[in-house]
Scaffold this motif. Structure first.
Motif, mmCIF file in Angstrom:
data_model
loop_
_atom_site.group_PDB
_atom_site.id
_atom_site.type_symbol
_atom_site.label_atom_id
_atom_site.label_comp_id
_atom_site.label_asym_id
_atom_site.label_seq_id
_atom_site.Cartn_x
_atom_site.Cartn_y
_atom_site.Cartn_z
ATOM 1 N N ASN A 1 0.834 -1.196 0.000
ATOM 2 C CA ASN A 1 0.000 0.000 0.000
ATOM 3 C C ASN A 1 0.871 1.249 0.000
ATOM 4 O O ASN A 1 1.569 1.529 0.983
ATOM 5 C CB ASN A 1 -0.904 0.000 1.238
ATOM 6 N N ILE B 1 -7.335 3.269 3.540
ATOM 7 C CA ILE B 1 -7.195 2.773 2.178
ATOM 8 C C ILE B 1 -6.838 1.285 2.195
ATOM 9 O O ILE B 1 -5.930 0.856 2.886
ATOM 10 C CB ILE B 1 -6.114 3.555 1.419
ATOM 11 N N VAL C 1 -9.628 -1.593 -3.427
ATOM 12 C CA VAL C 1 -9.634 -0.747 -4.617
ATOM 13 C C VAL C 1 -9.502 -1.590 -5.876
ATOM 14 O O VAL C 1 -10.214 -1.381 -6.864
ATOM 15 C CB VAL C 1 -8.503 0.295 -4.543
ATOM 16 N N SER D 1 -6.659 0.883 -11.194
ATOM 17 C CA SER D 1 -6.696 0.747 -9.734
ATOM 18 C C SER D 1 -5.705 1.692 -9.073
ATOM 19 O O SER D 1 -6.013 2.310 -8.049
ATOM 20 C CB SER D 1 -6.387 -0.701 -9.337
ATOM 21 N N LEU E 1 -6.524 4.659 -6.466
ATOM 22 C CA LEU E 1 -5.847 4.757 -5.171
ATOM 23 C C LEU E 1 -5.244 6.146 -5.003
ATOM 24 O O LEU E 1 -5.337 6.764 -3.926
ATOM 25 C CB LEU E 1 -4.764 3.688 -5.091
ATOM 26 N N VAL F 1 -5.724 -1.515 -0.526
ATOM 27 C CA VAL F 1 -5.352 -1.751 -1.924
ATOM 28 C C VAL F 1 -6.194 -2.863 -2.514
ATOM 29 O O VAL F 1 -6.690 -2.768 -3.646
ATOM 30 C CB VAL F 1 -3.850 -2.099 -2.017
#
Length: 683
Positions: free
Chosen positions: A150, A441, A446, A379, A383, A443
């Motif tokens: 990430n 967040i 996402v 993606s 992000l 990863v």
């Protein structure tokens, strides 16, 4: 990755009587104390990390245990190498040195897209930058390295090195701004923004012009980075000193336009009209988009104008810029839980057949090539958006709940509508964007979101037996439209803007449905990763055994030639006769029979083409429907689908009935222009 520019702006606005030394009183704002000491003298760790980082205990490279996550700890250090990207894995490699002088290789995944240049990679992780690595894990494999899935777990606390900060400490504001200009010209926009902030902070009361220029240039740096909220803040700080500074007005208005705050942008520019041509053009653009975001008929006028220009000219004109318009739809829970449908998109007003339902500009768009590379790049851009903007983070999070299986969470429509912010509520809806996003967040979430919510159509490849990926695109509100093989809307792509049109009358409160794949395939169901419960699929399941031979013939034709050219010795008349016999004996309703004829449209098409060319003997009268009947079936059960338009065009040729074909295309010049666009790959 962030740098706390808002704190710089606050210090720039602060009274000059504020002490700038270490002898500040206990009442001094600690944020400003950090900024002041950072300007005067480099520290062992002069950064101001986010709350997520500040809450963690410090770690050292020598104390990290191999293959063990350092939970609750953060590694501070300096990047001592030029970052580079490994093309095959899209990882960024650099070297980190901690305060004790120990060094380790840092591998950051998903930090940049595959099309990033070497200069962009180095600017994102510059040599000399101070960083904080959240919960690192040391790996021992052909040497020691820390690998991070990430990129949000790496915070760049200062993009300027200790040496740069020490050199800048003795510079005048104007000289600091010149240094920022050099960084800007080199494409190091983050470092430039930091240098401009330092310049603004050092300005004395009588140096207002220098402060305005520094903050305005900082706003431009943020705009280049796509950090539109921070661009608005920096330009606002400049305008607080000089309310009529044209460059700051222009940059703030342009950032607001990109944030879809059209009315605010118009008001901002209205007092300086006639002074600068670019400002006048931007005001006109914002006015038009503000109207389009609320009045969908104004977008239709632009679309008709586009088709008229195309039909009258030799070259395809550029599709006009249009605003997102979601005024006629809302996200709701689906009532029919037996079909395992969570959320869906519903009409809020009656919509007539052929009318525009909604428009949406892409959140991420990758053209052609390898689907895994396109998905990965999309993606990564998602992000990056989430780390730059709190609004984008919330929007993406609302889509990500689909990937997480939480499809009952219904987002508020205000999250997707234009003019969501005003000068009055800006401080409450805009925060230090990256910091909010850094807290949560995922990863994996996402990447799953892009996979679930994106469109990835294919087209003819380099030879007749292959196909190629056209694009991978993600649109926010359209992602909530559920699949339906007999949908009530069809999709048209203009550049990176997607428009949905009603293929029949839609009532207020009715769910919108769109066929995710080509509707006219009897083996369509095998291309879906879920069980479709629409009428067309239910009829197919009912007739699977009876139509096994016909379906197999269709599949062979499709796989042998995507455009169903007249090749092979298949007994097309025999297949058509068998299909009609099954439909007559197994289905009682003519509407059901028409539905299945629409599914097998290519068999009828090839039969009529061969018949017209004299390649087959006509079936006895009454054994096969007339061409007009087949066109009506397609028009009813596959309206708006691209393959249906091909079929309607060719069936009209066979039946010598062009007017029947034009019914589905809107008539006359619009139909002809649309077909010309399709043939050249624009639709």
């Amino acid at each position: 990755m962030v740098f706390h520019t808002e704190l710089m702006i606050r210090l720039a606005r602060a009274p000059k009587s504020l002490s700038l030394g270490r002898g500040d009183t206990p009442d001094t704002d600690p944020d400003m104390t950090w900024l002041s000491t950072m300007i005067q003298k480099p520290q062992a760790d002069h950064g101001f990390p986010s709350a997520a980082i500040s809450a963690l205990a410090p770690a050292r490279i020598a104390k990290l245990r191999p293959e063990s996550l350092a939970r609750g700890r953060v590694l501070h250090g300096v990047l001592i190498a030029d970052a580079l990207m490994l093309e095959d894995s899209v990882q960024v490699l650099t070297t980190l040195r901690d305060s004790r002088g120990d060094e380790v290789l840092l591998a950051i995944k998903h930090a940049v897209a595959s099309d990033a240049t070497a200069e962009q990679v180095r600017a994102k992780y510059p040599r000399g930058a101070r960083v904080a690595v959240k919960e690192p894990m040391l790996h021992k494999h052909h040497g020691s390295f820390i690998s991070l899935d990430n990129p949000a777990n790496v915070e760049v606390i200062s993009y300027l090195s200790d040496e740069q900060l020490e050199r800048y400490a003795g510079m005048a504001p104007a000289a600091l701004r010149v240094e920022g200009n050099k960084l800007f010209q080199d494409g190091s926009f983050e470092a430039a923004a930091q240098a401009y902030a330092l310049s603004a902070v050092k300005c004395e009361q009588e140096e207002e012009r220098d402060r305005v220029l520094a903050l305005s240039n900082q706003a431009e740096s943020f705009f280049k980075l796509g950090r539109y909220e921070q661009c608005v803040d920096a330009a606002s700080a400049a305008l607080a000193v000089d309310p009529r500074h044209l460059k700051s007005l222009y940059r703030k208005a342009l950032a607001l336009l990109n944030l879809q705050c059209y009315e605010w942008s118009c008001r901002l520019l209205s007092n300086v009209l006639g002074v600068d041509e670019e400002i006048d053009q931007l005001h006109e653009r914002c006015q038009k988009l503000a109207i389009q975001s609320k009045d969908i008929s104004s977008i239709m006028a632009d679309i008709h104008g586009f088709y008229r220009a195309w039909s009258e000219g030799e070259q395809a004109p550029l599709f006009p810029e249009v605003a997102d318009n979601v005024c006629q739809v809302e996200v709701k829970k689906c009532e029919d839980q037996s079909k395992q449908r969570g959320r869906g998109l519903f009409a809020t007003t009656n919509i007539k057949k052929g009318e525009l339902v909604l428009t949406s500009n892409s959140a991420a768009f990758e053209r052609g090539g390898n689907i895994s590379v396109c998905n990965r790049n999309a993606s990564i851009r998602f992000l990056d958006m989430a780390m730059k903007s709190p609004r984008a983070y919330k929007q993406i999070h609302s889509l990500a709940s689909m990937a997480a299986g939480n499809e009952r969470e219904v987002p508020a429509m205000e999250l997707f509508q234009a003019d969501w912010a005003t000068p009055e509520n800006w401080s409450s809806v805009s925060t230090d964007s990256s910091r909010e996003a850094l807290e949560g967040i995922s990863v994996e979430r996402v990447f799953e979101t892009v996979s679930v919510a994106s469109f990835n159509p294919t087209g003819p490849g380099p030879d007749e037996n292959t196909q190629r990926l056209l694009y991978v695109g993600t649109w926010l509100i359209p992602s909530f439209i559920n699949h339906c093989c007999v949908g009530n809307v069809c999709q048209r792509l203009f550049g990176t803007t997607v428009c949905y049109f009603a293929t029949r009358d839609i009532q207020a409160g009715e769910e919108l449905g769109h066929c995710y794949i080509i509707a006219g395939h009897p083996y369509r169901r095998t291309r879906l990763d879920f069980e479709c419960a629409c009428k067309k699929c239910e009829l197919e399941r009912q007739l699977d055994e009876d139509l096994a031979e016909v379906t197999g013939c269709y599949r062979d034709l499709a796989e042998a030639n995507f455009e169903f050219r007249l090749k092979g010795e298949t007994d097309i008349p025999g297949m058509v006769a068998k299909l009609e016999k099954v439909l007559a004996t197994k289905l009682q309703e003519e509407e059901d029979r028409q539905c299945m004829r629409a599914v097998h449209w290519s068999l009828y098409l090839i039969y009529y083409q061969k018949l017209r060319r004299g390649n087959v003997v006509a079936l006895p009268e009454g054994m096969v429907p007339a061409g007009e009947v087949i066109m009506e079936a397609i028009h009813r059960f596959s309206a708006g689908n691209l393959c249906s338009k091909w079929c309607l065009e060719m069936m009209a040729e066979c039946a010598r009935d062009k007017e029947a074909a034009r019914r589905d295309g809107g008539g006359g010049a619009v139909w002809e222009a649309g077909e010309r666009l399709r043939r050249q790959g624009h639709l």
